[in-house]
Write an enzyme that holds these catalytic residues in place. Sequence first.
Site, PDB file in Angstrom:
ATOM      1  CE  LYS A   1      -1.747   2.939   1.879  1.00 25.68           C
ATOM      2  NZ  LYS A   1      -1.558   4.354   1.467  1.00 25.68           N
TER       3      LYS A   1
ATOM      4  CD  GLU B   1      13.449   0.979   9.274  1.00 23.09           C
ATOM      5  OE1 GLU B   1      13.859   2.014   9.835  1.00 23.09           O
ATOM      6  OE2 GLU B   1      14.081  -0.082   9.281  1.00 23.09           O
TER       7      GLU B   1
ATOM      8  CB  CYS C   1      13.608   9.005   7.469  1.00 30.49           C
ATOM      9  SG  CYS C   1      14.436   7.657   6.636  1.00 30.49           S
TER      10      CYS C   1
ATOM     11  CD  GLU D   1      10.815  13.138  10.069  1.00 25.99           C
ATOM     12  OE1 GLU D   1       9.649  12.759  10.226  1.00 25.99           O
ATOM     13  OE2 GLU D   1      11.729  12.397   9.667  1.00 25.99           O
TER      14      GLU D   1
HETATM   15  P1  NAD Z   1       2.878   9.032   6.657  1.00 22.97           P
HETATM   16  O1  NAD Z   1       3.121   8.400   7.963  1.00 22.97           O
HETATM   17  O2  NAD Z   1       1.914  10.152   6.557  1.00 22.97           O
HETATM   18  O3  NAD Z   1       2.365   7.953   5.605  1.00 22.97           O
HETATM   19  C1  NAD Z   1       3.095   6.774   5.316  1.00 22.97           C
HETATM   20  C2  NAD Z   1       2.144   5.737   4.752  1.00 22.97           C
HETATM   21  O4  NAD Z   1       1.202   5.369   5.758  1.00 22.97           O
HETATM   22  C3  NAD Z   1       1.312   6.182   3.555  1.00 22.97           C
HETATM   23  O5  NAD Z   1       1.194   5.100   2.658  1.00 22.97           O
HETATM   24  C4  NAD Z   1      -0.038   6.496   4.183  1.00 22.97           C
HETATM   25  O6  NAD Z   1      -1.117   6.383   3.270  1.00 22.97           O
HETATM   26  C5  NAD Z   1      -0.119   5.427   5.236  1.00 22.97           C
HETATM   27  N1  NAD Z   1      -1.011   5.724   6.368  1.00 22.97           N
HETATM   28  C6  NAD Z   1      -1.410   6.921   6.848  1.00 22.97           C
HETATM   29  N2  NAD Z   1      -2.181   6.763   7.944  1.00 22.97           N
HETATM   30  C7  NAD Z   1      -2.252   5.424   8.169  1.00 22.97           C
HETATM   31  C8  NAD Z   1      -2.847   4.619   9.180  1.00 22.97           C
HETATM   32  N3  NAD Z   1      -3.549   5.165  10.189  1.00 22.97           N
HETATM   33  N4  NAD Z   1      -2.687   3.287   9.112  1.00 22.97           N
HETATM   34  C9  NAD Z   1      -1.953   2.719   8.138  1.00 22.97           C
HETATM   35  N5  NAD Z   1      -1.369   3.433   7.153  1.00 22.97           N
HETATM   36  C10 NAD Z   1      -1.502   4.761   7.175  1.00 22.97           C
HETATM   37  O7  NAD Z   1       4.316   9.438   6.133  1.00 22.97           O
HETATM   38  P2  NAD Z   1       4.676  10.277   4.822  1.00 22.97           P
HETATM   39  O8  NAD Z   1       4.294  11.690   5.072  1.00 22.97           O
HETATM   40  O9  NAD Z   1       4.153   9.568   3.608  1.00 22.97           O
HETATM   41  O10 NAD Z   1       6.273  10.131   4.797  1.00 22.97           O
HETATM   42  C11 NAD Z   1       7.108  10.951   5.534  1.00 22.97           C
HETATM   43  C12 NAD Z   1       7.513  10.298   6.840  1.00 22.97           C
HETATM   44  O11 NAD Z   1       8.098   9.032   6.591  1.00 22.97           O
HETATM   45  C13 NAD Z   1       8.545  11.074   7.600  1.00 22.97           C
HETATM   46  O12 NAD Z   1       8.204  11.128   8.960  1.00 22.97           O
HETATM   47  C14 NAD Z   1       9.819  10.259   7.430  1.00 22.97           C
HETATM   48  O13 NAD Z   1      10.768  10.401   8.430  1.00 22.97           O
HETATM   49  C15 NAD Z   1       9.287   8.882   7.368  1.00 22.97           C
HETATM   50  N6  NAD Z   1      10.245   7.996   6.698  1.00 22.97           N
HETATM   51  C16 NAD Z   1      10.953   7.099   7.474  1.00 22.97           C
HETATM   52  C17 NAD Z   1      11.897   6.292   6.891  1.00 22.97           C
HETATM   53  C18 NAD Z   1      12.694   5.306   7.701  1.00 22.97           C
HETATM   54  O14 NAD Z   1      13.178   4.353   7.130  1.00 22.97           O
HETATM   55  N7  NAD Z   1      12.847   5.478   8.999  1.00 22.97           N
HETATM   56  C19 NAD Z   1      12.114   6.363   5.520  1.00 22.97           C
HETATM   57  C20 NAD Z   1      11.398   7.277   4.778  1.00 22.97           C
HETATM   58  C21 NAD Z   1      10.447   8.087   5.378  1.00 22.97           C
END
Ligand code: NAD
Length: 489
Positions: free
Chosen positions: A183, A259, A293, A392
């Site tokens: 997803k 992650e 991240c 962040e």
């Molecule tokens: P997000 O948490 O808003 O969304 C990530 C994913 O989760 C999307 O596919 C979204 O549709 C889904 N999602 C949202 N709410 C959900 C829920 N309640 N249940 C299940 N899925 C849900 O993150 P983003 O804005 O897409 O990405 C940015 C974030 O990702 C930043 O905080 C960044 O640090 C983090 N990130 C972490 C890593 C790592 O490896 N640690 C790598 C890349 C990005």
Amino acid sequence: MAVLANRESQLLIDGKLVAGSGGNFQTINPATEEVLGVAADAGAEDMDRAIEAARRAFDETDWSTNTELRVRCVRQLQQVLRDHVDELRELTIAEVGAPRMLTSMAQLEGPVEDLSFAADTAESYQWATDFGFASPMGIKTHRKVVREAVGVVGAITPWNFPHQINLAKIGPALAAGNTVVLKPAPDTPWCAAVLGELIVEHTDLPPGVLNIITSSDHGVGALLSKDPRVDMVSFTGSTATGRAVMADGAATLKKVFLELGGKSAFLVLDDADLAGACSMSAFTASMHAGQGCAITTRLVVPRARYDEAVEAAAATMAGLKPGDPNDAGTICGPVISARQRDRIQGYLDSATDEGGRFACGGGRPADRDAGFFIEPTVIAGLDNNAKVAREEIFGPVLTVIAHDGDDDAVRIANDSPYGLSGTVFSADEERANRAAARMRVGTVNINGGVWYSADMPFGGYKQSGLGREMGLAGFEEYLEMKAIATAAD
Ligand code: NAD
């Protein structure tokens, strides 16, 4: 593979490309704000069918035990991605706003090549370990431990490095014998959907083994965490969403691999080449508009040389004007959406409200009226308690903080709810290693070393995550362990 013009991507469910029950949603070019095309918009019933297909493929086929088939399929996927890499590059630049130069690294070609590690590991893995004979409780027993796939994996991914994260999950998950429902984020549906198109046409992947569900509705992702047919959720995204995933997964006590976000520190010790270190820190914080991240977004420098450090960082950042991601020289492209741009602007406003100043940047570039751009920005004059030092931002923003010696530098680095990554610069490697050893983070770069690699584990301490992606540890996240004891004469 038709690439960009009028693209209308579909879902992959049970080996077939299908429309979404919610119709379509638009995908936008963040550098121009143009609508690129549409992606299938899945609803709850599509997710239900995808989970059912993955469950059936796991329970009723030999996928989980047929290592030769799995290795062949992962290698086929790698090959077809290599064959289409130039088209994928254009798609990635357009949909993600990823600078072209990064597509030959972690944005595309790196993770495609890293699929070899998953296939090679599955091929050479010791799936069973003989523990020999013993007589626990006086009963002579032959013992062995076998490793098996966890089952149905829900993979939920963000938009910033979509290929890296999608492939770092599905490669090892599939190679280890799981079936998967992927997803992706609503901002980057095509980077995932295109995998479905290529898989159906060019691989032997059996129906149901990989399902791809694009949706404009975050709630459709949440169904994966809640569903009892899903054994594990592998999630990358923000810490707030990670908490929701863990809470949703608690009802069925499924395995949750997370992650999450970071607020990593770049420590410059007082014997380091200050200008060189600060310039590298500024460069890193500007790459892909700071949407990584593990980027070090707190530059922690000796108090006595604070002004000099701010000047060096600002000199580098001021030269990295946000640019067209199509151009080969662009380091800092757009951020993904108007929402993210406005969120970053909110953080910049908080910095001045709290008494900070901009040594360069500070907002939207004057010379761009379209696209979601933010100028690389150095914030000075604040300490580690400022909002911009604690939260962040996910934009090209570097906050410079003063330290009073090595202990204080390490204390500042660790004074964060996050623990994803860190950097130490020192002329004395032993001294740098002593600081690195005390940092509560999952990866550390010393004097410019690179920890990102297919065979190295990546992940966070504290609120940056649970578990490790990539490397052998990342492969084993997708395995259960079974101890078998046979009574012996
Ligand atoms: P997000 O948490 O808003 O969304 C990530 C994913 O989760 C999307 O596919 C979204 O549709 C889904 N999602 C949202 N709410 C959900 C829920 N309640 N249940 C299940 N899925 C849900 O993150 P983003 O804005 O897409 O990405 C940015 C974030 O990702 C930043 O905080 C960044 O640090 C983090 N990130 C972490 C890593 C790592 O490896 N640690 C790598 C890349 C990005």
